[in-house]
Design an enzyme around this catalytic site. Structure first.
Site, PDB file in Angstrom:
ATOM      1  N   THR B 316     -41.917  42.002  -5.315  1.00 63.86           N
ATOM      2  CA  THR B 316     -42.849  40.865  -5.414  1.00 63.86           C
ATOM      3  C   THR B 316     -42.074  39.585  -5.727  1.00 63.86           C
ATOM      4  O   THR B 316     -42.330  38.529  -5.140  1.00 63.86           O
ATOM      5  CB  THR B 316     -43.898  41.114  -6.523  1.00 63.86           C
ATOM      6  OG1 THR B 316     -44.574  42.335  -6.240  1.00 63.86           O
ATOM      7  CG2 THR B 316     -44.906  39.986  -6.604  1.00 63.86           C
ATOM      8  N   TRP B 319     -40.067  38.588  -2.694  1.00 63.64           N
ATOM      9  CA  TRP B 319     -40.964  38.114  -1.633  1.00 63.64           C
ATOM     10  C   TRP B 319     -41.227  36.610  -1.792  1.00 63.64           C
ATOM     11  O   TRP B 319     -41.330  35.875  -0.811  1.00 63.64           O
ATOM     12  CB  TRP B 319     -42.294  38.880  -1.686  1.00 63.64           C
ATOM     13  CG  TRP B 319     -43.256  38.465  -0.606  1.00 63.64           C
ATOM     14  CD1 TRP B 319     -43.356  38.969   0.646  1.00 63.64           C
ATOM     15  CD2 TRP B 319     -44.255  37.432  -0.692  1.00 63.64           C
ATOM     16  NE1 TRP B 319     -44.347  38.335   1.355  1.00 63.64           N
ATOM     17  CE2 TRP B 319     -44.920  37.381   0.553  1.00 63.64           C
ATOM     18  CE3 TRP B 319     -44.654  36.540  -1.695  1.00 63.64           C
ATOM     19  CZ2 TRP B 319     -45.960  36.494   0.824  1.00 63.64           C
ATOM     20  CZ3 TRP B 319     -45.688  35.652  -1.426  1.00 63.64           C
ATOM     21  CH2 TRP B 319     -46.315  35.639  -0.174  1.00 63.64           C
ATOM     22  N   HIS B 320     -41.319  36.172  -3.055  1.00 65.30           N
ATOM     23  CA  HIS B 320     -41.648  34.767  -3.297  1.00 65.30           C
ATOM     24  C   HIS B 320     -40.489  33.824  -2.993  1.00 65.30           C
ATOM     25  O   HIS B 320     -40.712  32.633  -2.770  1.00 65.30           O
ATOM     26  CB  HIS B 320     -42.118  34.571  -4.746  1.00 65.30           C
ATOM     27  CG  HIS B 320     -43.545  34.969  -4.938  1.00 65.30           C
ATOM     28  ND1 HIS B 320     -43.930  36.262  -5.206  1.00 65.30           N
ATOM     29  CD2 HIS B 320     -44.695  34.251  -4.868  1.00 65.30           C
ATOM     30  CE1 HIS B 320     -45.242  36.307  -5.313  1.00 65.30           C
ATOM     31  NE2 HIS B 320     -45.740  35.109  -5.101  1.00 65.30           N
ATOM     32  N   GLY B 321     -39.281  34.316  -3.014  1.00 65.12           N
ATOM     33  CA  GLY B 321     -38.190  33.403  -2.704  1.00 65.12           C
ATOM     34  C   GLY B 321     -36.839  34.059  -2.839  1.00 65.12           C
ATOM     35  O   GLY B 321     -36.674  35.023  -3.593  1.00 65.12           O
ATOM     36  N   PHE B 470     -42.852  30.203   1.241  1.00 64.38           N
ATOM     37  CA  PHE B 470     -42.724  31.661   1.093  1.00 64.38           C
ATOM     38  C   PHE B 470     -42.835  32.370   2.426  1.00 64.38           C
ATOM     39  O   PHE B 470     -43.677  32.356   3.136  1.00 64.38           O
ATOM     40  CB  PHE B 470     -43.754  32.182   0.099  1.00 64.38           C
ATOM     41  CG  PHE B 470     -43.614  31.517  -1.232  1.00 64.38           C
ATOM     42  CD1 PHE B 470     -42.351  31.383  -1.797  1.00 64.38           C
ATOM     43  CD2 PHE B 470     -44.679  30.970  -1.882  1.00 64.38           C
ATOM     44  CE1 PHE B 470     -42.198  30.733  -3.007  1.00 64.38           C
ATOM     45  CE2 PHE B 470     -44.535  30.317  -3.092  1.00 64.38           C
ATOM     46  CZ  PHE B 470     -43.293  30.201  -3.652  1.00 64.38           C
TER      47      PHE B 470
END
Lengths: 396, 470
Positions: B316, B319-321, B470
């Site tokens: 997670t 995934w955001h960066g 994102f």
């Protein structure tokens, strides 16, 4: 009722999204945005490059925003919401508007760095000193004139909780003039002069980042007095007997008020010198002979005017010739602070040349001084630009 | 193109809506879908036309691999594996290659690689594509034989670049058999306008406060100022992202789609576990269904359960960066969730509501400090400042200024974080308001928000979209 409200909702939404583009298409497009003091954004030409990197669409978005119907009214409403409804001390993120205080800008926070400031002021003082030496080589006397910018002049009028950059302004001023003094450069610090005069509010504009015409007059008077004292000349200093301070009736839009879309009605007027008997002169701007005027404003008193009333705005090179060979010549260079001073100073000299290095690039300032060899060279900088090595701070 | 841009509101929509509805009203579903697909690709290509090929490649990968995966057996599994590898490979190349190369060059030396520009929304449409592929393989949905329909599902413009992450099963039937109704269009418009207002009136305004404060030189910081900045960012990211989701859901409704909800008042949570049930629900659901449960979820030993949580939250975060602070941000929440589950969850439940709210708020805000930071050094500095570890004064002039300047934004953001709309709706249900009055007020309110949003769009140049990266 539910169905009716649904229909109304769809109708109103559609009305807005379909009407706006139609109006944008049909409405006559302005080329300049008065309050934002800039031209309407241009759409980049459509080609592989601008299409591929998305800059075409980016420029189109800016253009659409600029030609948006009722743009000025919308911006004025936004200003009104910020200032009056939300009662923000800083409106539109740019201007502090308190009760009974001038319109002051929001100043970017700058950490105090004495070492860096010392280094930069030394570099600037050295540049100025080299120019002063060149002036002496050609027989000219050089003066550096430092003028407080409007927010600097009114720095103590900010409320305590709003940053006013006071520490940096004071440090830069102290270091620069100390260094100029040590290097033997002649200077006039108008901040000290204005302080000694009692720092009257009348010397600066309430709605613009410049001084008022009265402030410009005091600066002019101080410069010419100093020249007379140092060069043993007898240049006439204009006073009450020569002209009246005259208010121009047109509404005046200062640069700060411009950023507030003129929403706040502050009754400030532009002031000019009204001569009973003006010294005749020939004016040449960038080599082109112009009408012999120093103030330009429309005849219609309802039309908005701004600081461009003085000299018609910034010009690369302006030459005043009064054809009085017995008088000295002078060169003045600097930013727009010089403009109202120019309207007065030419009266005491044979030839007055005014350079704005932001717009003049034929010669460097040292080349210009060598070619012209005036009796006096005046460099005018406002104190927010003491460490700015670009434009009129680019001394080569 | 962004929903809050003039070109979207006053060119894209006025062009799309009449053309689409002419075909939809005439019952030409394939034609109206084709129009939606063409406009969706134009929408995507508006900012970076050269990246249209990326989304088309994603469509091709998922269409073909799902087609073969639907055969099942060994061939199906091979197609599934190949499809997932290609999806992840594309994501890694565009999103993580710079990060990986930078870290490798830091460790082993070297000059890294030329910067690879990330196509916007790649994390969203890649996850959507993968959910379709996996669901087809598992037999949860039937394979879509028409590539245009797969293309429409993956590139459908309302949810294309910032979610919600719509799974194929959510809109499988609606792609071919949906009904655009008057009340659907009206509800969609209302939802869109409210989302637009959340984005441009609240998120952009409070975002300016966050930006002003957190970009200040640290020598002007105080403890309270840093808290104020991060709280402003906390509000900004919620209204920015949930506003975008509202606009996406609303636009979907206009075209007859029912997208899943993405937010459920996350800041009223009383624990971090609850927060993640309310925040970015479609992403949490995706990881739950496609990572956590296949790993064994909570039906395994405690050690494996903890491992599963750590893996999901590591992913997670990433995934955001592509940056270490996102990795730490994910692990930060993993640790808290593990603690709530295994250590103090029961104790927390016994505490008064107000204490639980404060507990959640402090941890959420601290999490956003990590999330906001461009690097770990910055994040550590912020956190040290927030918790009195940087010998900063508690209050300074900048705190007072920002409180006075942005008081309205903070109050509005706080109030709008609460389920005010839900309270009003329940009052209507309890007949406290007459229904006609409610409808009139609702229409006026929505249109007022819409017009005010336009005023803010034209009047302000500050219009970032946080989740675009994102």
């Amino acid at each position: 009722m539910k169905r009716l409200s649904e229909i109304i909702m769809i109708f109103l939404f559609s009305a807005v999204i379909f009407t706006v583009p139609v109006v944008m298409l049909c409405e006559e497009k302005a080329e300049k945005l008065l309050y934002e003091n800039r031209n309407v954004a241009e759409v980049l030409p459509f080609n592989n490059e601008t299409f591929g990197d998305g800059t075409f669409f980016e420029s189109a978005e800016s253009y659409l925003s600029d030609i948006f119907p009722l743009r000025n009214n919308i911006l004025a409403l936004h200003t009104y919401i910020d200032g009056t409804i939300l009662n923000k001390p800083v409106i539109n993120d740019v201007v502090y508007q308190g009760d009974d205080v001038p319109m002051l800008p929001v100043v970017a926070h700058k950490a105090l760095d004495e070492e860096a400031t010392d280094r930069k002021t030394e570099r600037m003082a050295e540049s100025i000193s080299r120019l002063s030496d060149v002036c002496h080589e050609v027989g000219s006397e050089f003066y550096f004139v430092g003028i407080p910018e409007q927010y600097s002049y009114f720095r103590n009028r900010y409320p305590e909780y709003i940053y006013n950059n006071k520490e940096n302004l004071e440090l830069e001023e102290r270091l620069l003039f100390d260094k100029l003094n040590k290097k033997g450069v002649r200077f006039i610090n108008m901040n000290m002069v204005f302080t000694n005069m009692g720092r009257s509010d009348d010397l600066y504009s309430y709605t613009d980042h410049h001084f008022s015409f009265e402030g410009a007059y005091e600066t002019y008077r101080t410069i010419v007095s100093r020249i007379n004292a140092d060069l043993k000349t007898d240049v006439k200093i204009l006073d009450d007997d020569d002209f009246d301070f005259k208010e121009v009736p047109n509404p005046y839009l200062g640069s700060r008020n411009r950023k507030l879309m003129g929403v706040y009605d502050i009754p400030e007027k532009a002031v000019i010198a009204d001569f009973a008997d003006r010294v005749p002169f020939l004016r040449t701007d960038n080599g082109k002979v112009m009408e012999s005027v120093v103030y330009t404003y429309p005849m219609d008193p309802a039309e908005i005017i701004d600081y461009m009333i003085y000299m018609g705005g910034d010009v690369g090179e302006t030459i005043f010739e009064t054809h009085r060979d017995e008088l000295p010549d002078i060169l003045v260079f600097g930013d727009s602070f010089t403009n109202p001073i120019e309207t007065l100073i030419y009266t005491g000299f044979d030839e007055t040349r005014c350079i704005d290095l932001r717009h003049y690039n034929e010669k460097t300032i040292t080349e210009y001084v060598r070619d012209f060899s005036p009796d006096a060279v005046i460099m005018i900088r406002d104190d927010t630009r003491y460490l700015d090595f670009t434009g009129n701070g680019d001394i080569k | 193109m962004v929903f809050s841009g003039i070109s979207f509101l006053f060119i894209f929509l006025p062009l799309l809506l009449p053309i689409y509805f002419i075909f939809a009203a005439a019952g030409f579903r394939r034609a109206s879908n084709l129009i939606l697909l063409i406009f969706s690709l134009c929408f995507y290509g508006y900012n970076m036309p050269r990246f249209i090929y990326v989304i088309l490649l994603s469509v091709l990968i998922n269409y073909l691999s799902a087609y073969f995966a639907s055969w099942g057996g060994a061939k199906g599994k091979t197609a599934l594996t190949a499809g997932i590898c290609l999806n992840i490979g594309m994501l890694v190349y565009f999103k993580y290659a710079n990060f990986i190369a930078d870290n490798l060059s830091t460790v082993f030396g070297g000059n890294g690689i030329h910067e690879i520009i990330m196509p916007i929304g790649i994390s969203f449409f890649t996850f959507q594509g993968m959910s379709y592929l996996i669901d087809v393989y598992k037999g949860k949905v039937r394979v879509q034989k028409n590539p245009l329909n797969v293309a429409l599902y993956i590139s459908l413009f309302p949810q294309l670049i910032a979610g919600p992450i719509v799974r194929y099963r959510d809109i499988e039937k609606e792609i071919l058999r949906r009904k655009e109704t008057l009340s659907g269009i009206s509800d969609g418009i209302a939802r869109f306008c409210i989302g637009l207002g959340k984005k441009v009136i609240i998120a952009n305004s409070i975002g300016k406060a966050a930006n002003d404060i957190l970009s200040l030189d640290p020598s002007f910081h105080s403890v309270s100022l840093v808290w104020l900045g991060i709280i402003a960012y906390t509000f900004q990211i919620y209204f920015d992202f949930s506003g975008y989701s509202d606009m996406a859901i609303g636009l979907g409704r206009i075209f007859g789609f029912h997208f899943p909800e993405n937010f459920n008042y996350p800041y009223i949570s009383e624990s971090i576990t609850e927060f993640w049930r309310r925040w970015h629900m479609t992403l949490s659901g995706w990881f739950r269904d496609y990572v956590y449960i296949p790993l064994g979820g909570n039906r395994c030993s405690r050690a494996k359960h903890i491992r599963n949580i750590l893996i999901v939250w590591l992913l997670t975060g990433i995934w955001h960066g592509a940056a270490w602070n996102f990795v730490f941000w994910g692990l930060y929440f993993a640790v808290i969730l593990i603690c709530e589950k295994f250590i103090y969850g029961r104790f927390l439940e016994g505490l008064p509501h107000i204490i639980r709210h404060i507990y959640s708020a402090v941890l959420i805000v601290t999490g956003w400090a990590i999330f906001y930071s461009p690097d770990m050094y910055f994040a550590l500095r912020l956190i040290k400042s927030m918790f009195f570890m940087n010998s900063l004064p508690f209050v300074n002039n900048e705190t007072i200024y920002n409180l006075i300047e942005y008081k309205a934004e903070f109050v509005a953001a706080f109030v709008c974080c609460l389920p005010v709309g839900r309270v009003v709706a329940s009052l209507v249900r309890e007949n406290r308001f007459s229904e006609p009055l409610f409808h009139i007020m609702r229409t006026l309110f929505v249109m007022g928000v819409f017009l005010l949003s336009i005023c803010f769009i034209v009047g302000s140049s500050f219009n970032p979209f946080i989740y675009f990266r994102f």
